[in-house]
Design an enzyme around this catalytic site. Structure first.
Site, PDB file in Angstrom:
ATOM      1  N   SER A  42       3.481 -17.480  -0.615  1.00 26.28           N
ATOM      2  CA  SER A  42       2.521 -16.382  -0.675  1.00 26.28           C
ATOM      3  C   SER A  42       1.613 -16.476  -1.912  1.00 26.28           C
ATOM      4  CB  SER A  42       3.310 -15.068  -0.611  1.00 26.28           C
ATOM      5  OG  SER A  42       2.497 -14.018  -0.199  1.00 26.28           O
ATOM      6  N   GLN A  43       1.520 -15.427  -2.726  1.00 27.52           N
ATOM      7  CA  GLN A  43       0.665 -15.505  -3.913  1.00 27.52           C
ATOM      8  C   GLN A  43       1.081 -16.673  -4.811  1.00 27.52           C
ATOM      9  OE1 GLN A  43       2.265 -14.436  -6.931  1.00 27.52           O
ATOM     10  NE2 GLN A  43       0.543 -14.621  -8.366  1.00 27.52           N
TER      11      GLN A  43
END
Ligand SMILES: *[C@@H]1O[C@H](CO)[C@@H](O)[C@H](O)[C@H]1NC(C)=O
Ligand SMILES: *[C@@H]1O[C@H](CO)[C@@H](O)[C@H](O)[C@H]1NC(C)=O
Ligand SMILES: *[C@@H]1O[C@H](CO)[C@@H](O)[C@H](O)[C@H]1NC(C)=O
Ligand SMILES: *[C@@H]1O[C@H](CO)[C@@H](O)[C@H](O)[C@H]1NC(C)=O
Ligand SMILES: *[C@@H]1O[C@H](CO)[C@@H](O)[C@H](O)[C@H]1NC(C)=O
Ligand SMILES: CC(=O)N[C@H]1CO[C@H](CO)[C@@H](O)[C@@H]1O
Length: 376
Positions: A213-214
Site C-alpha cells: 500500500s502506501q
C-alpha cells in the site's frame, strides 16, 4: 548517542507458555510462529538542533529475523502501509502465523521496518510537521468489511477476513488497536524513507523489497537511489494509480508517475512545468478504471529497468480497479513488471490486507514461487 549507535543482539527463543526446556520443544507444539534469532538496529537520520537541545530525527527501526536454516540467497525486506507498523508481518490479529514466519520457514532472512516517523521510529515534534491517523470506519469500509459497503464493483467478493471486520468484533478490534499515527506529508515521508531505506540496503547488501500500500511507494524511490542493491520488487497493492487518486477521489497525485518525489527518467525531463507528459488510455473490462500513462514516446525509468517487479492484487480489494494502470505505466517505462491478480491464479475473496487474512499462507506460497522463478 549510546542508544542510537549501538546494535543490540538479542537471541529470542520462543518459549511460549513459559516452557523452560527449549531444547526439548518442537515449535509446532507451542506456537505456530517460526523460530528465529532477532536483532534490531536504527538506521539513517541524524541530529537536529532544537530550542531545548539536540534530537535524533528521521531514523528507522529495523528488525532482522534470522531463520535457523538459511537457504535463500537474498533477504526479504518488508515495508508496511499507512497507519500500520512492522507488526503486520508478525502473527495475525486472529492469532494465526504471519508472513514473517512463512518466509523464515522457507529459509529467508526477514527484515521488518517501522517506517520513519511511525511506531518505533520516532517523530520529531519540533519539525513543524503533523501526524494523522485512520478511523475505524475508514478501515472497515476499505479493508476489512468492504462487502458491507460496496463502494467499488469487486468489493462484494470479499470473504477472507476472519470475523465480521466491524467494530466490536474481537478480531477487528485486535487489528484496529494495532494501527498507529503517521506523517501526513507524503513528500517528507518519501524523502525520509528513501534516505533510510538506501542506508539499510547498504547495510544488508542485495535484497528483495516487499511493500504494501502506501509503503509500496518506497521501493520505487529506494531502488532509484541504490538500483544495484535491489534484486526484486514486490508491490503488494502499492499506492497508485499513476498521476491521480482513484476510486475514492480523482485528485491529482504522484506527479512523477509512481511517486511525489523525483525518479530518474531517460531522456531527462527539460519541461519545468510538469515532470512527465501524460495521456489517458481507456479501460477494457468492467470493474477496471481508465489509466493515465505517459504520452508517447515514454521516458524510461532507467534505474528500475533491470529489476524484476511484481504487483500483487487481491480479487476484491479496491486496488483491483487500478493496479493494472500501475503495471502498464511500469511496462511503458521499460520495467519488467508483471501483474499478478490473485483471482486469476485461483485465490478468491481477499481484500487489501490479504497477508492478514485466512488464506495468507497460500498467498505467501505464490509469492515465494514468484521469487524463486524471477529473482536470480
Ligand atoms: C518551525 O517553525 C518555526 C516558526 O516558524 C521556525 O522558527 C523553526 O525553524 C521551524 N523548525 C523547523 C525544524 O523547520
Ligand atoms: C510542458 O508541459 C506542459 C504541461 O503538460 C505542456 O503544456 C507544454 O506543452 C510542455 N512544453 C514542452 C516544451 O514540451
Ligand atoms: C486496452 O486495450 C488496448 C488494446 O489492446 C491497449 O492498448 C490498452 O493499453 C488497454 N487499456 C488498458 C487500460 O489496459
Ligand atoms: C470502463 O470504466 C467505466 C467506469 O468505471 C465503466 O462505466 C465502463 O463500463 C468500463 N468499460 C468497459 C469496457 O468495461
Ligand atoms: C479465525 O480466528 C480464530 C480465532 O479467533 C481461529 O481459531 C481460526 O483458526 C481462524 N480461522 C482461520 C480460517 O484462520
Ligand atoms: C505432544 C505433541 O503434540 N507432539 C507433537 C509436536 O509437534 C510434532 C510436529 O508437528 C508432532 O509430530 C508431535 O506429535
Amino acid at each position: 548517542m549510546f542508544a542510537v549507535s549501538i546494535t543490540l543482539f538479542v537471541i529470542v527463543v520462543f518459549t511460549v507458555l513459559g516452557q523452560a526446556f527449549p531444547l526439548k520443544i518442537n515449535a509446532q507444539n507451542f506456537t505456530r510462529e517460526a523460530f528465529a534469532s532477532r536483532e534490531y538496529i536504527y538506521i539513517g537520520g541524524g541530529y537536529v538542533q532544537t530550542d531545548s537541545g539536540h534530537l535524533y530525527s528521521d531514523q528507522m527501526y529495523v528488525e532482522k529475523l534470522l531463520p535457523p536454516k538459511l537457504c535463500q540467497p537474498y533477504p526479504l525486506i518488508f515495508i508496511h502501509g499507512q497507519g500500520q507498523s512492522g507488526t503486520n508481518w508478525l502473527n495475525k490479529p486472529d492469532g494465526g502465523s504471519g508472513w514473517a514466519s512463512y518466509f523464515l520457514n522457507q529459509g529467508y532472512i526477514v527484515y521488518i521496518v517501522d517506517q520513519t516517523e511511525r511506531a518505533r521510529s520516532p517523530w520529531n515534534p519540533t519539525g513543524n510537521t503533523t501526524l494523522t491517523t485512520y478511523t475505524a470506519e475508514y478501515i472497515e469500509m476499505r479493508m476489512t468489511a468492504s462487502q458491507d459497503f460496496n463502494i467499488w464493483p469487486q468489493a462484494i467478493l470479499h470473504t477472507q477476513w476472519n470475523g465480521t471486520g466491524r467494530m466490536g468484533d474481537r478480531l477487528f478490534d485486535a487489528f484496529y488497536s494495532s494501527n498507529v499515527q503517521f506523517q501526513s506529508n507524503t513528500v517528507i515521508q518519501q524523502q525520509n524513507m528513501q534516505a533510510a531505506g538506501s542506508a539499510l540496503l547498504h547495510k544488508t547488501g542485495p535484497a528483495i523489497l516487499a511493500a504494501h500500500s502506501q509503503g509500496g511507494l518506497m521501493p520505487w524511490v529506494i531502488a532509484d537511489s541504490v538500483p544495484d542493491l535491489v534484486k526484486g520488487i514486490i508491490g503488494l497493492e502499492p499506492s497508485g494509480p499513476p498521476f491521480r487518486d482513484a476510486v475514492f477521489s480523482s485528485t491529482p497525485a504522484r506527479a512523477w508517475g509512481l511517486t511525489d518525489i523525483p525518479l530518474a527518467y531517460y531522456p531527462t525531463n527539460t519541461n519545468s512545468t510538469t515532470p512527465l507528459q501524460t495521456q489517458s488510455v481507456p479501460n477494457n473490462s468492467t470493474g477496471l478504471d481508465n489509466c493515465i500513462v505517459q504520452a508517447d514516446p515514454a521516458r524510461e525509468l532507467v534505474n528500475l529497468k533491470e529489476i524484476p517487479v511484481v504487483v500483487m492484487t487481491s480479487e476484491s480489494g479496491y486496488h483491483d480497479v487500478y493496479d493494472g494502470c500501475t503495471v502498464s505505466f511500469l511496462q511503458q517505462a521499460g520495467v519488467h513488471a508483471e501483474w499478478l491478480r490473485l483471482g486469476e491464479v485461483g485465490i478468491h475473496g481477499n481484500g487489501h490486507l490479504f497477508f492478514l487474512e485466512k488464506n495468507s499462507d497460500e498467498i505467501a506460497g505464490v509469492l515465494d514461487e514468484w521469487i524463486r522463478k524471477h529473482v536470480t
